[in-house]
Scaffold this motif. Structure first.
Motif, PDB file in Angstrom:
ATOM      1  N   MET A  24      -7.808  -5.808  -2.175  1.00  0.00           N
ATOM      2  CA  MET A  24      -6.392  -5.474  -2.344  1.00  0.00           C
ATOM      3  C   MET A  24      -5.921  -4.635  -1.158  1.00  0.00           C
ATOM      4  SD  MET A  24      -4.174  -6.263  -4.461  1.00  0.00           S
ATOM      5  CE  MET A  24      -2.770  -5.845  -5.447  1.00  0.00           C
ATOM      6  N   CYS A  42      -2.913  -5.372   1.540  1.00  0.00           N
ATOM      7  CA  CYS A  42      -1.752  -4.485   1.643  1.00  0.00           C
ATOM      8  C   CYS A  42      -1.706  -3.684   2.942  1.00  0.00           C
ATOM      9  CB  CYS A  42      -1.719  -3.527   0.463  1.00  0.00           C
ATOM     10  SG  CYS A  42      -1.430  -4.380  -1.074  1.00  0.00           S
ATOM     11  N   PHE A  72      -0.725  -4.898  11.758  1.00  0.00           N
ATOM     12  CA  PHE A  72      -0.129  -4.000  12.748  1.00  0.00           C
ATOM     13  C   PHE A  72      -0.261  -2.537  12.355  1.00  0.00           C
ATOM     14  CE2 PHE A  72       3.154  -6.057  10.214  1.00  0.00           C
ATOM     15  CZ  PHE A  72       3.769  -4.976   9.608  1.00  0.00           C
ATOM     16  N   VAL A  73      -0.751  -2.274  11.127  1.00  0.00           N
ATOM     17  CA  VAL A  73      -1.117  -0.906  10.777  1.00  0.00           C
ATOM     18  C   VAL A  73      -2.627  -0.724  10.940  1.00  0.00           C
ATOM     19  CG1 VAL A  73      -1.147   0.811   8.941  1.00  0.00           C
ATOM     20  CG2 VAL A  73       0.812  -0.682   9.182  1.00  0.00           C
ATOM     21  N   LEU A 103       6.715  -7.594   4.226  1.00  0.00           N
ATOM     22  CA  LEU A 103       5.679  -7.711   5.250  1.00  0.00           C
ATOM     23  C   LEU A 103       6.168  -8.546   6.430  1.00  0.00           C
ATOM     24  CD1 LEU A 103       2.804  -6.756   5.587  1.00  0.00           C
ATOM     25  CD2 LEU A 103       2.014  -8.901   4.630  1.00  0.00           C
ATOM     26  N   SER A 115       8.628  -6.562   8.478  1.00  0.00           N
ATOM     27  CA  SER A 115       7.949  -5.548   9.274  1.00  0.00           C
ATOM     28  C   SER A 115       7.223  -6.185  10.451  1.00  0.00           C
ATOM     29  CB  SER A 115       6.925  -4.794   8.428  1.00  0.00           C
ATOM     30  OG  SER A 115       7.521  -4.290   7.285  1.00  0.00           O
ATOM     31  N   PHE A 116       6.625  -7.347  10.176  1.00  0.00           N
ATOM     32  CA  PHE A 116       5.927  -8.088  11.222  1.00  0.00           C
ATOM     33  C   PHE A 116       6.885  -8.407  12.370  1.00  0.00           C
ATOM     34  CE2 PHE A 116       5.305 -12.562  12.578  1.00  0.00           C
ATOM     35  CZ  PHE A 116       4.114 -12.460  13.255  1.00  0.00           C
ATOM     36  N   ILE A 167       1.143   7.136  11.397  1.00  0.00           N
ATOM     37  CA  ILE A 167       0.432   7.200  10.126  1.00  0.00           C
ATOM     38  C   ILE A 167       1.381   7.255   8.928  1.00  0.00           C
ATOM     39  CG2 ILE A 167      -1.095   8.670   8.746  1.00  0.00           C
ATOM     40  CD1 ILE A 167      -2.618   9.180  11.405  1.00  0.00           C
ATOM     41  N   GLY A 177       3.115   3.962   8.248  1.00  0.00           N
ATOM     42  CA  GLY A 177       2.070   3.027   7.839  1.00  0.00           C
ATOM     43  C   GLY A 177       1.687   3.226   6.388  1.00  0.00           C
ATOM     44  N   LEU A 193       4.582   2.002   4.066  1.00  0.00           N
ATOM     45  CA  LEU A 193       4.618   0.541   3.949  1.00  0.00           C
ATOM     46  C   LEU A 193       3.475   0.046   3.061  1.00  0.00           C
ATOM     47  CD1 LEU A 193       5.561  -2.298   4.732  1.00  0.00           C
ATOM     48  CD2 LEU A 193       4.238  -2.105   6.820  1.00  0.00           C
ATOM     49  N   SER A 194       2.260   0.520   3.333  1.00  0.00           N
ATOM     50  CA  SER A 194       1.110   0.052   2.565  1.00  0.00           C
ATOM     51  C   SER A 194       1.234   0.436   1.093  1.00  0.00           C
ATOM     52  CB  SER A 194      -0.182   0.633   3.134  1.00  0.00           C
ATOM     53  OG  SER A 194      -0.307   0.273   4.481  1.00  0.00           O
ATOM     54  N   LEU A 215       3.594  -1.939  -0.573  1.00  0.00           N
ATOM     55  CA  LEU A 215       2.985  -3.259  -0.773  1.00  0.00           C
ATOM     56  C   LEU A 215       1.973  -3.210  -1.914  1.00  0.00           C
ATOM     57  CD1 LEU A 215       2.426  -4.393   2.925  1.00  0.00           C
ATOM     58  CD2 LEU A 215       4.264  -5.014   1.378  1.00  0.00           C
ATOM     59  N   PHE A 216       1.159  -2.163  -1.928  1.00  0.00           N
ATOM     60  CA  PHE A 216       0.196  -1.952  -3.014  1.00  0.00           C
ATOM     61  C   PHE A 216       0.909  -1.992  -4.358  1.00  0.00           C
ATOM     62  CE2 PHE A 216      -3.506  -0.032  -0.731  1.00  0.00           C
ATOM     63  CZ  PHE A 216      -4.482  -0.615  -1.492  1.00  0.00           C
ATOM     64  N   ASN A 230       2.283  -5.331  -5.413  1.00  0.00           N
ATOM     65  CA  ASN A 230       1.229  -6.279  -5.791  1.00  0.00           C
ATOM     66  C   ASN A 230       0.624  -5.924  -7.141  1.00  0.00           C
ATOM     67  OD1 ASN A 230       0.890  -8.385  -3.829  1.00  0.00           O
ATOM     68  ND2 ASN A 230       0.411  -6.772  -2.373  1.00  0.00           N
ATOM     69  N   PHE A 231       0.394  -4.624  -7.371  1.00  0.00           N
ATOM     70  CA  PHE A 231      -0.134  -4.205  -8.670  1.00  0.00           C
ATOM     71  C   PHE A 231       0.828  -4.582  -9.783  1.00  0.00           C
ATOM     72  CE2 PHE A 231      -2.815  -0.659  -6.650  1.00  0.00           C
ATOM     73  CZ  PHE A 231      -3.935  -1.455  -6.703  1.00  0.00           C
ATOM     74  N   ASP A 253       0.768  -8.365 -10.330  1.00  0.00           N
ATOM     75  CA  ASP A 253      -0.440  -8.779 -11.068  1.00  0.00           C
ATOM     76  C   ASP A 253      -0.335  -8.366 -12.529  1.00  0.00           C
ATOM     77  OD1 ASP A 253      -1.516  -9.902  -8.881  1.00  0.00           O
ATOM     78  OD2 ASP A 253      -3.056  -8.377  -8.520  1.00  0.00           O
ATOM     79  N   ARG A 277       1.966 -10.592 -14.379  1.00  0.00           N
ATOM     80  CA  ARG A 277       1.365 -11.893 -14.635  1.00  0.00           C
ATOM     81  C   ARG A 277       0.452 -11.808 -15.860  1.00  0.00           C
ATOM     82  NH1 ARG A 277      -1.996 -14.030  -9.946  1.00  0.00           N
ATOM     83  NH2 ARG A 277      -3.194 -12.209 -10.544  1.00  0.00           N
ATOM     84  N   GLN A 334      -7.298 -14.419 -14.103  1.00  0.00           N
ATOM     85  CA  GLN A 334      -7.125 -13.381 -13.085  1.00  0.00           C
ATOM     86  C   GLN A 334      -7.893 -13.795 -11.848  1.00  0.00           C
ATOM     87  OE1 GLN A 334      -8.379  -9.745 -14.841  1.00  0.00           O
ATOM     88  NE2 GLN A 334      -6.935  -8.604 -13.610  1.00  0.00           N
ATOM     89  N   ASP A 335      -7.208 -14.025 -10.762  1.00  0.00           N
ATOM     90  CA  ASP A 335      -7.998 -14.338  -9.559  1.00  0.00           C
ATOM     91  C   ASP A 335      -7.680 -13.395  -8.429  1.00  0.00           C
ATOM     92  OD1 ASP A 335      -6.112 -17.033  -8.025  1.00  0.00           O
ATOM     93  OD2 ASP A 335      -5.494 -15.217  -9.037  1.00  0.00           O
TER      94      ASP A 335
END
Lengths: 310, 294
Positions: free
Chosen positions: A136, A140, A144-145, B225, B228-229, B263, B266, B269-270, B273-274, B277-278, B281, B284, B293-294
């Motif tokens: 995970m 996440c 780029f980080v 994402l 940001s990319f 930092i 970063g 953003l992370s 995203l975390f 996603n949590f 999931d 779902r 669950q995959d």
């Protein structure tokens, strides 16, 4: 099998044609000609340039000329660096990008499959949670980080690994490959776990167990082949992911690959270069998808009939 | 004893599918953690103009880049601008791109999938074949191409990202609609003389809503994402505006001297995203307990 491959090849051709058509049209729509400079170029020079590059032909003629040249492997000259051709630039950048992608893939496969299998063997235990949490994190933490963080830790903090260049100092391929492969390893781990869980609950695994085979042999000879199917079908999208990832990684680590050329071309508005590389990337990805399909069918013959029907 | 009575009363009232799902979601600690973090980030982003400690472009060249301190919690950048303020404003842009582009994807995907699934036959075949073709294209490259051709604007960013992300949504919705159409309760509804619109409203949409919600929460992080990319590569949000991606880009340029500029954005953003996603999931598992669950 042959019929299947032929059928797939035939469907790939119109896709490629559509890609070339769309890209070509878009580039033609772009504001400003390729020879627009801050300094005004005399009209006569502009006309000669247009004639030199056949830009005064009707658009459809230009398109078919371009298509004809493509078939000969000629992507035309670069608009920004008239002494170099797009084909030349692709052929210098491609080996670097492919090598980087290969190492990233290798890293991702080893780590991803191993941790996916470990997690699937004892689901909902610590052995499952730890690798899956890491996966995970891999998803996440964008490249780029992650890349700059790795540079800060291993390059600058510990002074252990080189942080830029390619083939210049020993070990300068390690950080780029890990950065590029990390997200991919995470996906592979999740897919492997899912696939393995499904396979491990099937009857033929129970039969193998009943025959008294060792767990290791069941794993390597019976479960992996089916359990890795999701990983294989991910190979196509993965190629696309690796390519777009290589833009970031090549920028961060200053690797002279195709991704960096492409970005440079995007900033320079080097239209022929963008056109050429886009088409080239699209071809690569279509080929990867094709290979993934073929590999998938080879691994699981039952799919063949379904795929031919649809 | 009283607990038992309570439980019985609960059964008497009956629980709708949604109440049931919400109950399951509440039990999922990771999903609730994600929801909490997201709520905080969203509220902070909404309130930014009022709570930001400094003004957005207020420079202090004399101060320059300073590490985190009492006055500037997350430090300042090379122009002496407060990093926390810039991150708050960046959140507004990143979250907005995430929401708007996801809505574009949602709209196209749901319409496309519903029409293909509802009409079936040749319409379905042609529409889904097109999705297959688009799936095969290298999309990061196409978005870069679009930004080159049409210039770098926020509107294009919304449209381009939305136009890329609708494909999976269309596939999911179509699959659901096709499998629902064959089921008996739809047949029964037809036999009872319900109109098409009534069937869609009463039976199709509520049943498709679950997967749509799940996939939407999973689309938002991939949109964020992607933005940001692009901003990291210098092709997305342009200065003086900033998003998380462009803050990270600026941070990378000076990370050897001023690592905090890399930092903190970063981490933000992370973390987002975390959380997304949590939550995705968790949703779902809550809405579709049968899904593996995959």
């Amino acid at each position: 099998m042959l019929r299947f491959i032929a059928q797939r090849l035939l469907t790939a051709i119109p896709v490629l044609f559509v890609v070339i058509l769309i890209t070509f049209t878009l580039i033609r729509l772009a504001p400003g000609g390729p020879f627009d400079q801050e300094r005004r170029v005399p009209q006569v020079v502009l006309e000669t340039l247009n004639k030199r590059y056949n830009l005064d032909d009707p658009v459809h003629v230009q398109f078919f000329n371009y298509l004809g040249n493509l078939l000969k492997g000629d992507f035309g000259p670069s608009f920004k660096y008239p002494t170099r051709t797009v084909t030349e630039m692709i052929s210098t950048g491609l080996p670097v990008t492919l090598e980087l992608g290969f190492y990233a893939l290798l890293f991702a496969m080893c780590i991803g499959i191993a941790s996916g299998v470990v997690a699937a063997l004892r689901p909902n235990s610590l052995q499952d949670y730890v690798p899956m949490s890491l996966a995970m994190a891999g998803i996440c933490l964008p490249s780029f980080v992650l890349g700059p963080l790795l540079i800060l830790i291993f390059g600058i903090g510990l002074n252990a690994l080189p942080i830029s260049g390619w083939n210049a100092t020993p070990g300068d391929k390690i950080l780029p490959a890990i950065t590029l492969g990390a997200a991919y390893a995470a996906y592979v781990a999740r897919l492997t776990r899912g696939g393995m869980l499904e396979v491990l609950s099937q009857d033929y695994i129970r039969t193998a167990r009943a025959k008294g085979l060792s767990p290791l042999r069941i794993l390597t000879h019976h479960a992996l082949r089916g359990g890795l199917a999701p990983v294989v079908s991910f190979a196509g999208p993965a190629a696309a992911m690796l390519l777009s990832g290589s833009f970031v990684v090549e920028t961060v680590f200053q690797v002279p690959g195709l991704g960096r050329f492409y970005l440079q071309a995007a900033f320079n508005r080097d239209y022929t270069m963008i056109l050429g590389t886009t088409i080239f990337f699209a071809t690569l990805i279509i080929i990867f998808n094709l290979l993934a399909d073929i590999l998938l069918v080879w691994l699981n013959p039952k799919l063949r009939e379904n795929m031919l029907k649809s | 004893m009283s607990e038992l009575i309570q439980e019985l009363q609960q059964y008497e009232k009956g629980r709708s599918l949604w109440q049931d799902a919400f109950r399951r979601l509440r039990k999922n600690k990771l999903a609730m953690f994600g929801m909490a973090v997201l709520s905080i980030i969203v509220v902070l982003a909404l309130l930014t103009p009022w709570i930001a400690p400094y003004s957005y472009e207020q420079q202090d060249l004399y101060l320059g880049a300073t590490p985190p301190s009492a006055e500037h919690w997350f430090g300042t950048d090379v122009f002496g601008r407060d990093q926390l303020t810039r991150m708050l404003y960046g959140s507004r842009i990143s979250l907005m791109v995430g929401l708007v582009a996801t809505s574009v994807a949602l709209l196209i995907g749901v319409l496309w999938g519903t029409i293909a699934g509802f009409f079936g036959g040749r319409v379905d075949a042609i529409m889904m074949r097109l999705v297959d073709i688009l799936y095969a294209l290298p999309f990061a490259i196409f978005i870069i191409l679009l930004t080159v051709v049409f210039g770098r604007s926020m509107l294009l960013l919304f449209l381009a990202i939305g136009a890329v992300e609708w494909l999976t949504m269309a596939r999911i919705v179509r699959g659901q609609v096709v499998s629902l159409r064959r089921q008996e309760f739809i047949e029964a509804a037809v036999a009872m003389g319900l109109t098409r619109w009534q069937i869609m409203q009463k039976h199709l949409i509520p049943n498709v809503l679950g997967p749509i919600i799940i996939y939407t929460t999973l689309t938002i992080p991939s949109v964020i994402l992607l933005e940001s990319f692009l901003s990291f590569l210098g092709l997305g949000i342009q200065p003086p505006q900033s998003s998380w991606g462009s803050l990270i880009k600026a941070g990378v340029e000076t990370m050897e001297e001023y690592p905090w500029l890399l930092i903190y954005p970063g981490i933000l953003l992370s973390l987002t995203l975390f959380s997304l996603n949590f939550l995705g999931d968790g949703l779902r598992d809550a809405l579709d307990p049968r899904a593996s669950q995959d």
